[in-house]
Design a protein around this motif. Structure first.
Motif, PDB file in Angstrom:
ATOM      1  N   GLY A 204       0.804  -1.218   0.000  1.00  0.00           N
ATOM      2  CA  GLY A 204       0.000   0.000   0.000  1.00  0.00           C
ATOM      3  C   GLY A 204       0.834   1.263   0.000  1.00  0.00           C
ATOM      4  O   GLY A 204       0.349   2.336  -0.405  1.00  0.00           O
ATOM      5  N   ARG A 205       2.100   1.169   0.411  1.00  0.00           N
ATOM      6  CA  ARG A 205       2.970   2.338   0.442  1.00  0.00           C
ATOM      7  C   ARG A 205       3.395   2.786  -0.949  1.00  0.00           C
ATOM      8  O   ARG A 205       3.829   3.924  -1.133  1.00  0.00           O
ATOM      9  CB  ARG A 205       4.223   2.055   1.279  1.00  0.00           C
ATOM     10  N   ILE A 206       3.288   1.895  -1.941  1.00  0.00           N
ATOM     11  CA  ILE A 206       3.703   2.265  -3.294  1.00  0.00           C
ATOM     12  C   ILE A 206       2.861   3.427  -3.808  1.00  0.00           C
ATOM     13  O   ILE A 206       3.390   4.416  -4.340  1.00  0.00           O
ATOM     14  CB  ILE A 206       3.597   1.055  -4.243  1.00  0.00           C
ATOM     15  N   ALA A 207       1.541   3.335  -3.648  1.00  0.00           N
ATOM     16  CA  ALA A 207       0.649   4.405  -4.113  1.00  0.00           C
ATOM     17  C   ALA A 207       0.966   5.709  -3.392  1.00  0.00           C
ATOM     18  O   ALA A 207       0.952   6.796  -4.005  1.00  0.00           O
ATOM     19  CB  ALA A 207      -0.804   4.004  -3.902  1.00  0.00           C
ATOM     20  N   GLY A 208       1.254   5.629  -2.102  1.00  0.00           N
ATOM     21  CA  GLY A 208       1.593   6.836  -1.349  1.00  0.00           C
ATOM     22  C   GLY A 208       2.888   7.456  -1.822  1.00  0.00           C
ATOM     23  O   GLY A 208       3.000   8.689  -1.927  1.00  0.00           O
ATOM     24  N   ASN A 209       3.873   6.633  -2.128  1.00  0.00           N
ATOM     25  CA  ASN A 209       5.148   7.151  -2.633  1.00  0.00           C
ATOM     26  C   ASN A 209       4.987   7.804  -3.998  1.00  0.00           C
ATOM     27  O   ASN A 209       5.649   8.802  -4.301  1.00  0.00           O
ATOM     28  CB  ASN A 209       6.173   6.018  -2.711  1.00  0.00           C
ATOM     29  N   ILE A 210       4.104   7.252  -4.819  1.00  0.00           N
ATOM     30  CA  ILE A 210       3.833   7.861  -6.129  1.00  0.00           C
ATOM     31  C   ILE A 210       3.130   9.200  -5.948  1.00  0.00           C
ATOM     32  O   ILE A 210       3.452  10.199  -6.606  1.00  0.00           O
ATOM     33  CB  ILE A 210       2.989   6.910  -6.997  1.00  0.00           C
ATOM     34  N   ALA A 211       2.170   9.240  -5.032  1.00  0.00           N
ATOM     35  CA  ALA A 211       1.399  10.463  -4.802  1.00  0.00           C
ATOM     36  C   ALA A 211       2.276  11.613  -4.317  1.00  0.00           C
ATOM     37  O   ALA A 211       2.058  12.777  -4.692  1.00  0.00           O
ATOM     38  CB  ALA A 211       0.279  10.191  -3.799  1.00  0.00           C
ATOM     39  N   LYS A 212       3.276  11.324  -3.493  1.00  0.00           N
ATOM     40  CA  LYS A 212       4.119  12.408  -2.984  1.00  0.00           C
ATOM     41  C   LYS A 212       5.380  12.630  -3.809  1.00  0.00           C
ATOM     42  O   LYS A 212       6.250  13.412  -3.408  1.00  0.00           O
ATOM     43  CB  LYS A 212       4.467  12.171  -1.519  1.00  0.00           C
ATOM     44  N   GLY A 213       5.491  11.958  -4.959  1.00  0.00           N
ATOM     45  CA  GLY A 213       6.573  12.232  -5.886  1.00  0.00           C
ATOM     46  C   GLY A 213       7.874  11.513  -5.624  1.00  0.00           C
ATOM     47  O   GLY A 213       8.880  11.791  -6.295  1.00  0.00           O
TER      48      GLY A 213
END
Length: 409
Positions: A132-141
């Protein structure tokens, strides 16, 4: 020296336990960075065991140094039981199913058949990785995209499952597709399912096996995801010279044949793709730019740095064969993999501390020997630093977004 940093991509090839070498390379890269926490590779693509490393990096793309440290902790302490059943009961049960599948496969449908049971690896990945952290890392650049390549047993396609920023589109080429999805354990397990050794995994609508099978362009996913500069980390030596012809009077063992097949799966496609890209680049460079524009070809260079072991990993494996659990040694001995000529096969299954630690050290030292060259690449320099390894730094071409990358698309 011209500088044009662009977006850097990281391509991690397959190779089973050999992927420990990649962790050593990553450790050296981390130490070279001015800020170890900053992710130098917004685009990550992995195949087979390289997909496992790629997934781990993507989950912690917001702190590259932490991601590498986590990989070091796992690979330095690996034991075969963390990857596949290595106890007598487990090996016996799985071998019995294997033999039964060969004898009675025509009468039983949907039987999970493989030489080894790698469900322990699935459990390990489930514990260690927070997808689930992958989407968060993409969202914050911190990350643009990550791709995991698998091979479909029904379709015969090489499928790159990717999770990325909204503007990144999928692709479709002959026998190669890129599909947007939310990555999970099943994608990594499918990508790392070495044929015959590990079972296929069901993803979406078909069963998939090791992504290195039929992957004729390993660099392709990173290019499609938008990389302008790429670091490729392989798990076997790419020879630039013709190997010495040696005499062989003994009939090859099953292990030798299997090792030869493994090399074809994990090494040959990468070497051919790099050679093809280099050849296309030389051709394009010889054609005037106005001529290319007149033909409607909008191409530009993609700088590629190739990192591969300086020593044969099967030779290192020979020193660690007896560290394997007794049931696995018995299984490998039955096919000739405990002999020097069969160690190539064993090198893919040696998830053992001593072997993995030696490969990590080799990857680290190989990279540190090329420190000036690697640091120049990470800084965005588009010209190779002269030296003993300069031949491995190539200038390749990548087409405009609406055209397939040569050799990689």
């Amino acid at each position: 020296m011209q500088t044009a940093p662009g977006k850097a991509g990281l391509v991690l090839a397959g190779g089973g336990a050999r992927a420990a070498y990649q962790v050593g390379v990553l450790q050296a890269l981390k130490e070279m960075l001015p800020d170890p926490a900053a992710n130098p590779f917004p685009i990550i693509a992995g195949t087979s065991a390289g997909a496992v490393n790629a997934g781990a990096l993507a989950c912690h793309a917001d702190d590259f140094g932490r991601a590498v440290d986590n990989l070091l902790d796992v690979w330095r302490n690996f034991e075969p039981r963390h990857v596949y059943r290595a106890d007598f009961a487990g090996v016996a049960a799985n071998s019995s199913r294997w033999i039964a599948g060969l004898l009675f496969g025509a009468f039983v449908r949907d039987r999970r058949t493989s030489l080894l049971d790698n469900r322990p690896l699935a459990a390990l990945l489930g514990r260690k990785l927070e997808f689930g952290r992958i989407a968060g890392n993409i969202a914050k650049g911190s990350l643009d995209a990550v791709a995991v390549t698998c091979s479909g047993y029904t379709s015969g396609q090489s499928v790159s499952f990717f999770e990325g920023a909204p503007h990144i589109a999928g692709w479709k080429r002959s026998q190669r597709v890129g599909l947007r999805t939310r990555l999970g354990v099943e994608h990594l397990m499918a990508s790392a399912a070495i044929p015959f050794l590990f079972p296929a995994w069901h993803v979406n609508r078909e069963y998939f096996g090791d992504g290195s099978m039929r992957q004729i362009a390993p660099v392709s996913p990173a290019l499609h995801l938008g990389a302008d500069r790429i670091v490729v980390v392989g798990t076997a030596r790419i020879r630039n010279d013709d190997p010495e012809r040696t005499r062989g009077d003994s009939y090859p063992t099953l292990a030798q044949v299997a090792g030869h097949v493994m090399n074809s799966i994990f090494l040959d496609s990468l070497a051919v793709d790099i050679e093809r890209l280099e050849r296309i680049n030389r051709t394009i460079s010889a054609v005037p730019q106005d001529r290319l524009r007149g033909l409607g070809l909008t191409l530009h260079h993609v700088d590629v740095l190739v990192m591969t072991p300086s020593e044969p990993l099967d030779a290192i494996a020979v020193r660690h064969l007896r560290s394997l659990p007794a049931p696995i040694r018995f299984l490998l001995r039955s096919v000739g993999a405990m002999r020097r000529g069969g160690a190539n096969l064993a090198s893919y299954l040696l998830f053992e501390q001593g072997y993995c630690q030696e490969l990590i050290a080799l990857g680290y030292h190989d990279t540190m020997k090329r420190r000036e060259e690697v640091e120049a690449f990470l800084a965005g320099a588009m010209c190779p630093v002269p030296g003993a390894y300069a031949r491995t730094v190539k200038f390749f071409v990548r087409p405009a977004p609406d055209a397939p990358p040569p050799g990689g698309g």
